[in-house]
Design an enzyme around this catalytic site. Sequence first.
Site, PDB file in Angstrom:
ATOM      1  N   SER A  71      -4.180  -7.220  -3.507  1.00 49.15           N
ATOM      2  CA  SER A  71      -4.715  -6.232  -2.569  1.00 49.15           C
ATOM      3  C   SER A  71      -6.216  -6.414  -2.517  1.00 49.15           C
ATOM      4  CB  SER A  71      -4.381  -4.812  -3.030  1.00 49.15           C
ATOM      5  OG  SER A  71      -5.109  -3.879  -2.263  1.00 49.15           O
ATOM      6  N   ARG A  72      -6.750  -6.644  -1.319  1.00 48.40           N
ATOM      7  CA  ARG A  72      -8.193  -6.884  -1.201  1.00 48.40           C
ATOM      8  C   ARG A  72      -8.984  -5.590  -1.133  1.00 48.40           C
ATOM      9  NH1 ARG A  72      -6.056 -10.973   2.437  1.00 48.40           N
ATOM     10  NH2 ARG A  72      -5.762 -12.833   1.185  1.00 48.40           N
ATOM     11  N   VAL A  73      -8.287  -4.452  -1.250  1.00 41.72           N
ATOM     12  CA  VAL A  73      -8.977  -3.161  -1.326  1.00 41.72           C
ATOM     13  C   VAL A  73      -9.107  -2.746  -2.785  1.00 41.72           C
ATOM     14  CG1 VAL A  73      -8.800  -0.704  -0.741  1.00 41.72           C
ATOM     15  CG2 VAL A  73      -8.315  -2.436   0.986  1.00 41.72           C
TER      16      VAL A  73
END
Length: 532
Positions: free
Chosen positions: A378-380
Amino acid sequence: MKIRTDEIASVIRTELEQYANELEVSEVGRVVEVGDGIARVYGLANAMAGELLEFQSAGGAVMGQVMNLEMDTVGAVIYGDYLQVKEGDLVKSTGRLLEVPVGEALLGRVVDPLGRPIDDGPAIEAAEYRKVDIIAPGIADRQPVHEPLQFGIKAVDAMIPVGRGQRELVIGDRKTGKTAVCIDAIINQKQYWGTPDAVVCIYVAVGQKESTVAGVVEKLKKHGAMEYTIVVNASSSDPAPMQYVAPYSGCAMGEYFMWQGKNGKTPKHALLVYDDLSKQAVAYRQLSLLLRRPPGREAYPGDVFYLHSRLLERATKLSAENGGGSLTALPIIETQEGDVSAYIPTNVISITDGQIYLEPELFFSGVRPAINVGISVSRVGGSAQIGAMKKIAGSLRLDLAAYRELEAFAQLGTELDKATQNQLDRGARMVELLKQSEFTPFHVVDQVVSIFAGTRGYLDEVDLKDVRRFEKDLLEAFHTSYKPLWDKIDSQRKLTDEIDAELHATLKAFSGDWLRTKKAAKPAAKPVGAGA
């Protein structure tokens, strides 16, 4: 009888004033070629790209849309039963773009991509219509993703957190549980319905079997999730134009709720599941080839990337000035033999903010959900987690990755030292703990308690086969005897030193009692040579 001329003049004057001296001018063309959901129309010299057309067929009006602008003709796609359209039929340009009905009236309904009900329910009285294909909000209209969208799945919420406004790809081979992961996320939103954090869910089925979609609707009804869900269905038996436009229609329906905050109402959040975009790409390829567009890699047209990017860019967390609503997208992509480097998968991976990769080997070995934590990302990240989860799940991904490496090493039959063996044992228990049955989403506090017990070593003495039972008993205890502590974690949403110490003391007492009870319940070993 005397005729009153002034009265006659007054009536004529009134009639003339009421008469609107306006002519309705429509541009009309004729169908010169039709087939497979595509029509070529002659005579619409002023037609615009994307304009809505009305085909005047013998069976009634059928809608279509301009896709190609050529020298003498326009290429159009037909939405609906294209078998009704014949060569020579009149086609009228409308000057409008394609719109679908939106609003609360659609909740709990199954509709086609044009917003018409297909669930044998009453007609939908929509208060508003929205354009299907629009430009996504710009950077100034957005804000960073910072609110969690809880899936209710321990492995996702702990290691691959998804935030409201994020685009998280769900990818894997067929029959690995991609749809189940997304349906769990929809069912888990039930806890927020009726609160300011309510999430409206839209499930868009593209190219699925009718029986599969009926099964999904049945599951959503069974778990009470249909009251806040809209199902948009373009099944495998529907023409390619309907499969192509379905995700855009679903997105327009979700955007209505996302923008509520700007209209002075309570901002709502929307969750969109596109199941699946590989079938939309195939439908678009079919349309493009029939419209004589030049083929590119794997015969897809050159703008197939734009097909998905302009859809997924519409998922966003709006700025406070725009009401702060959000639209979260969960596109599903099916891979062939695990090939994530194929054309469509790589396209969508590069558009999204991370991916949940489901692996067939894990699925068939009994690890469900079959999430490969090495490839999934997850790039968040921690921005989409509550403080308590962020604190306990920080090392979980690395621990599991180390366990997978050690497991491969241990299979060689090498003699292992005690520390390595302990690490292997704990890793095996964490894998067991992260297993979860379908359609049983966990509350985030339950997840925190479970993962805290695993990562802090309270499962080390529990037999591997008893891990799930231990977890069940532990959560039951936290909902009864230890409810004040559960409520404290729920209200504060972070692990303070005081809560951390209280959790340690509670788990120490519970695990000790549970292990003693388990040993006491074990039948005594039978003496050697004893009779039956």
